[in-house]
Write a protein that holds these residues in place. Structure first.
Motif, PDB file in Angstrom:
ATOM      1  N   PHE A   1      18.358 -72.862  43.622  1.00  0.00           N
ATOM      2  CA  PHE A   1      19.042 -72.703  42.339  1.00  0.00           C
ATOM      3  C   PHE A   1      18.255 -73.381  41.229  1.00  0.00           C
ATOM      4  CE2 PHE A   1      22.528 -72.791  45.455  1.00  0.00           C
ATOM      5  CZ  PHE A   1      23.204 -71.642  45.106  1.00  0.00           C
ATOM      6  N   TYR A   2      18.389 -72.806  40.040  1.00  0.00           N
ATOM      7  CA  TYR A   2      18.031 -73.525  38.824  1.00  0.00           C
ATOM      8  C   TYR A   2      19.297 -74.268  38.426  1.00  0.00           C
ATOM      9  CZ  TYR A   2      14.133 -70.214  38.431  1.00  0.00           C
ATOM     10  OH  TYR A   2      13.015 -69.453  38.660  1.00  0.00           O
ATOM     11  N   ARG A   3      19.160 -75.514  38.073  1.00  0.00           N
ATOM     12  CA  ARG A   3      20.324 -76.297  37.673  1.00  0.00           C
ATOM     13  C   ARG A   3      20.233 -76.579  36.183  1.00  0.00           C
ATOM     14  NH1 ARG A   3      18.503 -77.309  42.586  1.00  0.00           N
ATOM     15  NH2 ARG A   3      19.910 -77.840  44.286  1.00  0.00           N
ATOM     16  N   ASN A   4      21.208 -76.122  35.445  1.00  0.00           N
ATOM     17  CA  ASN A   4      21.281 -76.347  34.008  1.00  0.00           C
ATOM     18  C   ASN A   4      22.664 -76.892  33.703  1.00  0.00           C
ATOM     19  OD1 ASN A   4      20.817 -76.413  31.296  1.00  0.00           O
ATOM     20  ND2 ASN A   4      20.982 -74.191  30.999  1.00  0.00           N
ATOM     21  N   HIS A   5      22.754 -78.203  33.554  1.00  0.00           N
ATOM     22  CA  HIS A   5      24.028 -78.907  33.395  1.00  0.00           C
ATOM     23  C   HIS A   5      24.897 -78.585  34.610  1.00  0.00           C
ATOM     24  CE1 HIS A   5      22.813 -80.204  29.448  1.00  0.00           C
ATOM     25  NE2 HIS A   5      22.515 -78.961  29.150  1.00  0.00           N
ATOM     26  N   ASN A   6      26.047 -78.002  34.448  1.00  0.00           N
ATOM     27  CA  ASN A   6      26.913 -77.662  35.583  1.00  0.00           C
ATOM     28  C   ASN A   6      26.737 -76.225  36.043  1.00  0.00           C
ATOM     29  OD1 ASN A   6      28.029 -80.172  35.852  1.00  0.00           O
ATOM     30  ND2 ASN A   6      29.750 -79.746  34.503  1.00  0.00           N
TER      31      ASN A   6
END
Length: 91
Positions: free
Chosen positions: A49-54
């Protein structure tokens, strides 16, 4: 090694859209779920996954992994159904 729990983890995150909801469904703490995901990513050598904040978004590899996970889980479900039918026939 990729384990069934990893496949279920990816499937739950995909269906439910968040790690928090997936953790609840899988009866894990968010910390345990995160740990399992990091273990899996360490094993495969790539982010899923790319994690961008939540917000989580599948990487290209993650999309393929999710697709294959669904196929394997479906086959496991089918096998379980066949085993259950067999058990009912012999008892």
């Amino acid at each position: 090694m990729v384990e069934i729990r990893h496949l279920k983890l990816i499937d739950a995150i995909n269906r439910l859209g968040s790690m928090k909801k997936a953790a609840i469904e899988l009866h894990l703490t968010q910390s345990a779920l995160s740990h399992q995901l990091k273990q899996l990513e360490g094993y495969v050598g790539s982010s899923i996954f790319y994690r961008n904040h939540n917000e989580l978004t599948f990487t290209q590899f993650g999309e393929e992994f999710c697709k294959l996970s669904k196929e394997v889980l479906a086959k496991i479900d089918h096998l379980e159904d066949q085993v259950e039918e067999h058990r009912h026939r012999i008892f």
